[in-house]
Structure formats: C-alpha cells, structure tokens
Motif scaffolding. Structure first.
Motif, PDB file in Angstrom:
ATOM      1  N   PRO A 126      32.091  65.338  27.279  1.00 21.24           N
ATOM      2  CA  PRO A 126      33.306  64.649  26.830  1.00 21.24           C
ATOM      3  C   PRO A 126      34.248  64.378  28.004  1.00 21.24           C
ATOM      4  N   GLU A 127      35.179  63.494  27.777  1.00 19.42           N
ATOM      5  CA  GLU A 127      36.259  63.290  28.741  1.00 19.42           C
ATOM      6  C   GLU A 127      37.129  64.542  28.735  1.00 19.42           C
ATOM      7  N   THR A 128      37.587  64.968  29.893  1.00 16.42           N
ATOM      8  CA  THR A 128      38.384  66.193  29.984  1.00 16.42           C
ATOM      9  C   THR A 128      39.649  65.969  30.811  1.00 16.42           C
ATOM     10  N   TYR A 129      40.700  66.672  30.407  1.00 19.08           N
ATOM     11  CA  TYR A 129      41.971  66.654  31.131  1.00 19.08           C
ATOM     12  C   TYR A 129      42.405  68.093  31.393  1.00 19.08           C
ATOM     13  N   VAL A 130      42.571  68.438  32.650  1.00 17.86           N
ATOM     14  CA  VAL A 130      43.169  69.717  33.032  1.00 17.86           C
ATOM     15  C   VAL A 130      44.597  69.415  33.470  1.00 17.86           C
ATOM     16  N   ILE A 131      45.567  69.943  32.726  1.00 17.14           N
ATOM     17  CA  ILE A 131      46.980  69.622  32.942  1.00 17.14           C
ATOM     18  C   ILE A 131      47.724  70.874  33.391  1.00 17.14           C
ATOM     19  N   PHE A 132      48.246  70.830  34.611  1.00 18.61           N
ATOM     20  CA  PHE A 132      49.092  71.905  35.116  1.00 18.61           C
ATOM     21  C   PHE A 132      50.554  71.472  34.981  1.00 18.61           C
ATOM     22  N   ILE A 133      51.344  72.245  34.246  1.00 17.49           N
ATOM     23  CA  ILE A 133      52.791  72.055  34.224  1.00 17.49           C
ATOM     24  C   ILE A 133      53.371  73.103  35.155  1.00 17.49           C
ATOM     25  N   THR A 134      53.921  72.672  36.281  1.00 16.49           N
ATOM     26  CA  THR A 134      54.268  73.599  37.358  1.00 16.49           C
ATOM     27  C   THR A 134      55.778  73.789  37.503  1.00 16.49           C
ATOM     28  N   GLU A 135      56.144  75.013  37.851  1.00 21.73           N
ATOM     29  CA  GLU A 135      57.559  75.343  38.088  1.00 21.73           C
ATOM     30  C   GLU A 135      58.086  74.566  39.284  1.00 21.73           C
ATOM     31  N   ASP A 158      43.111  70.896  28.557  1.00 22.15           N
ATOM     32  CA  ASP A 158      43.565  72.244  28.907  1.00 22.15           C
ATOM     33  C   ASP A 158      44.970  72.128  29.468  1.00 22.15           C
ATOM     34  N   ILE A 159      45.917  72.831  28.867  1.00 24.00           N
ATOM     35  CA  ILE A 159      47.305  72.824  29.346  1.00 24.00           C
ATOM     36  C   ILE A 159      47.615  74.190  29.924  1.00 24.00           C
ATOM     37  N   GLU A 160      47.966  74.205  31.209  1.00 26.35           N
ATOM     38  CA  GLU A 160      48.256  75.452  31.916  1.00 26.35           C
ATOM     39  C   GLU A 160      49.697  75.452  32.412  1.00 26.35           C
ATOM     40  N   ILE A 161      50.420  76.522  32.127  1.00 22.95           N
ATOM     41  CA  ILE A 161      51.739  76.725  32.733  1.00 22.95           C
ATOM     42  C   ILE A 161      51.543  77.489  34.029  1.00 22.95           C
ATOM     43  N   PHE A 176      35.464  56.379  40.346  1.00 22.17           N
ATOM     44  CA  PHE A 176      34.174  57.003  40.042  1.00 22.17           C
ATOM     45  C   PHE A 176      34.346  57.635  38.666  1.00 22.17           C
ATOM     46  N   ASP A 177      33.956  56.922  37.655  1.00 23.75           N
ATOM     47  CA  ASP A 177      34.350  57.241  36.286  1.00 23.75           C
ATOM     48  C   ASP A 177      33.456  58.325  35.695  1.00 23.75           C
ATOM     49  N   ASP A 178      33.720  59.580  36.077  1.00 22.07           N
ATOM     50  CA  ASP A 178      32.932  60.697  35.538  1.00 22.07           C
ATOM     51  C   ASP A 178      33.596  61.338  34.325  1.00 22.07           C
ATOM     52  N   GLY A 179      34.776  60.832  33.936  1.00 25.67           N
ATOM     53  CA  GLY A 179      35.434  61.330  32.729  1.00 25.67           C
ATOM     54  C   GLY A 179      36.282  62.568  32.916  1.00 25.67           C
ATOM     55  N   SER A 180      36.413  63.050  34.147  1.00 21.91           N
ATOM     56  CA  SER A 180      37.239  64.238  34.390  1.00 21.91           C
ATOM     57  C   SER A 180      38.556  63.834  35.043  1.00 21.91           C
ATOM     58  N   HIS A 181      39.643  64.443  34.589  1.00 21.60           N
ATOM     59  CA  HIS A 181      40.975  64.115  35.088  1.00 21.60           C
ATOM     60  C   HIS A 181      41.753  65.403  35.312  1.00 21.60           C
ATOM     61  N   ILE A 182      42.522  65.437  36.380  1.00 18.28           N
ATOM     62  CA  ILE A 182      43.407  66.563  36.672  1.00 18.28           C
ATOM     63  C   ILE A 182      44.819  66.011  36.817  1.00 18.28           C
ATOM     64  N   LEU A 183      45.765  66.634  36.137  1.00 19.84           N
ATOM     65  CA  LEU A 183      47.152  66.180  36.196  1.00 19.84           C
ATOM     66  C   LEU A 183      48.070  67.338  36.561  1.00 19.84           C
TER      67      LEU A 183
END
Length: 265
Positions: free
Chosen positions: A122-131, A85-88, A155-162
């Motif tokens: 599934p493995e998930t990535y939530v990506i915030f591109i911030t001002e 998920d890519i969020e501006i 703790f390898d649960d497969g979730s990532h936040i960037l």
C-alpha cells in the motif's frame, strides 16, 4: 497506607494529564485513537479532504527477532488501504532521516504477506510532528519523496515521509493545528473535534480515569517491550539458559522459552 499512596499517585497523574498538550505523545496517542481526530489531522497535513480513516491503532508494535523493533504512536488505515504513521517527536534525536526510513521499511515488512506480490504494497505516509524545525529550512511542512536524479520525475514507490514543524503557528489550517498541538487548554483549540476529545480526557471524571489507565498501560507496554528486547539480546549474545534469563529479568519463563524457540529457528 497502600490505598493512600495509590490515591496520591493517581492524583499526581491527573494533574500531569491536565498539563499535557497534544505535543506530548501519550496525550496525542489517546486523542488520535479516535478516528475522527486522526482523520482531521491527516487531512490537514496532507491538504486533502478525500481521506476517510477506517481504522486506528495506538502504540502499535512491529516486532523483529533479528532487527530493531518499533512501536508506532498512531497508526491509521484509510478506506483505500493507505497506511499512515503519526509520530510526535519532541527530541531531535527521535526524528532523524534514517529513523524515518527505518520506520517506513518496517511498515512495509509488516504489511506485505509472504504470498503477496510487491505491487500489493500500500501507499504509506510516515509523519513526524516535531517540536523543533528538524530540517532547519523554516518551512511549516517538508514532504520527502524519492526522485530520479537529473529529471523532474518522481520514483513512484508509494512511500512518503513528512516532517511537520510545530514552531510555525500561523493563520493557516496547518498553523492553527500546530497551535492546538501546543496548547494546554482544549477550550482554546481551533478545531472542535480535537477540543471535544481532549476536553473529555482532561475535564471529565470518566475521561481522566480513562486517560490514567491509558498512560499506565502505555508505560506497562514500554516496560514489556524493553524486557523483550533484553531477552532477545541475551539469547543472541550469551549462552544463558531460559531459566537464568527468566530469573534475572523477572519475566515469565514461558515467554522466554517462546522467544528462545523463535531466535534459534
């Protein structure tokens, strides 16, 4: 007169589109609806060349009758089933840690079928591109994974936040990408695949017309989603009939009836 007003509004919208950057969520959504563009952005942010994007969705809704619904800016799946998920986020309030946590949890809930085992998440990535530099440590990229306290182990649960800090626009792959995100003129982009796609929407008649339709559709979806939430809230908090709600909110009664059935199940 009506046609003249419509043409004037369309001309004003086209001028706004020409001034948009990839840091504007509507424009970023349109550009990254292209798989090659989404793939490039994901590869650069994760610093991996082995990712192949298979599908993309834009303004992807994950609805909930009991809880807060979300709408993902750009939602992608790669060839291994990993979700991105890519969020501006130009506003600091839109990129709080708890919002990132909630979006991640909603993606999990939307992904796992009732018949599936938890190991199939599934493995998930939530990506915030911030001002702005939300986490205020002057880093270009923040990668947040769960760890086991007192150990170096994850703790390898497969979730990532960037969090990507768009303020840092140095001469790295990520820095050049953030320069592109901040730039109005596609001809000055560093990455050709983004330049070509953004230039199509800004500089061609067909592209401008397409972009206008995309913006108008996004606005319509946002209005519809807001009305849906209003219906659910009224059904939960009042004894108003579906007929009354339909009349007050100017929503088709069939839609209200269906939501009423779901809320009261």
């Amino acid at each position: 007169m009506i046609d003249s007003t419509r043409e004037q509004k369309r001309a004003e919208l086209e001028q706004k589109i020409k001034a948009m950057r990839l840091m504007d969520d509507n424009f970023m959504t349109a550009v990254l609806s292209d798989k090659a563009c989404a793939e490039l952005v994901i590869r650069i942010i994760l610093d991996r060349d082995d990712i192949t994007v298979k599908k993309t969705w834009t303004q992807y809704p994950i609805n909930s009758l009991k809880n807060h619904s979300v709408r993902l800016d750009v939602y992608a799946e790669d060839s291994k089933g990993t979700k991105y998920d890519i969020e501006i986020q130009r506003s600091d309030r839109g990129a709080t840690p708890k919002r990132a946590r909630y979006i991640s949890s909603m993606i999990d809930a939307d992904t796992l079928l009732s018949s599936e085992n938890y190991d199939e998440l599934p493995e998930t990535y939530v990506i915030f591109i911030t001002e702005n530099d939300i986490l205020r440590q002057n880093k270009p990229l923040y990668v947040i994974d769960r760890t086991i306290n007192g150990t170096p182990d994850k703790f390898d649960d497969g979730s990532h936040i960037l969090y990507v800090n768009s303020q840092i626009q140095d001469d790295t792959k990520l820095g050049r990408l953030m320069r592109d995100f901040a730039c109005v003129d596609p001809d000055r982009y560093s990455y050709k695949v983004l330049s070509d796609r953004a230039g199509y929407f800004k500089n061609s008649k067909e592209g401008l017309q397409t972009m206008c339709r995309i913006v108008e559709e996004i606005v319509e979806k946002e209005v519809a989603a807001a009305k849906r939430e209003d219906v659910i809230n009224l059904l939960k908090s009042t004894k108003m009939s579906p007929e009354e709600i339909s009349r007050i909110l100017k929503i088709d009664k069939d839609v209200v009836d269906e939501l009423s059935k779901q809320v009261r199940q």
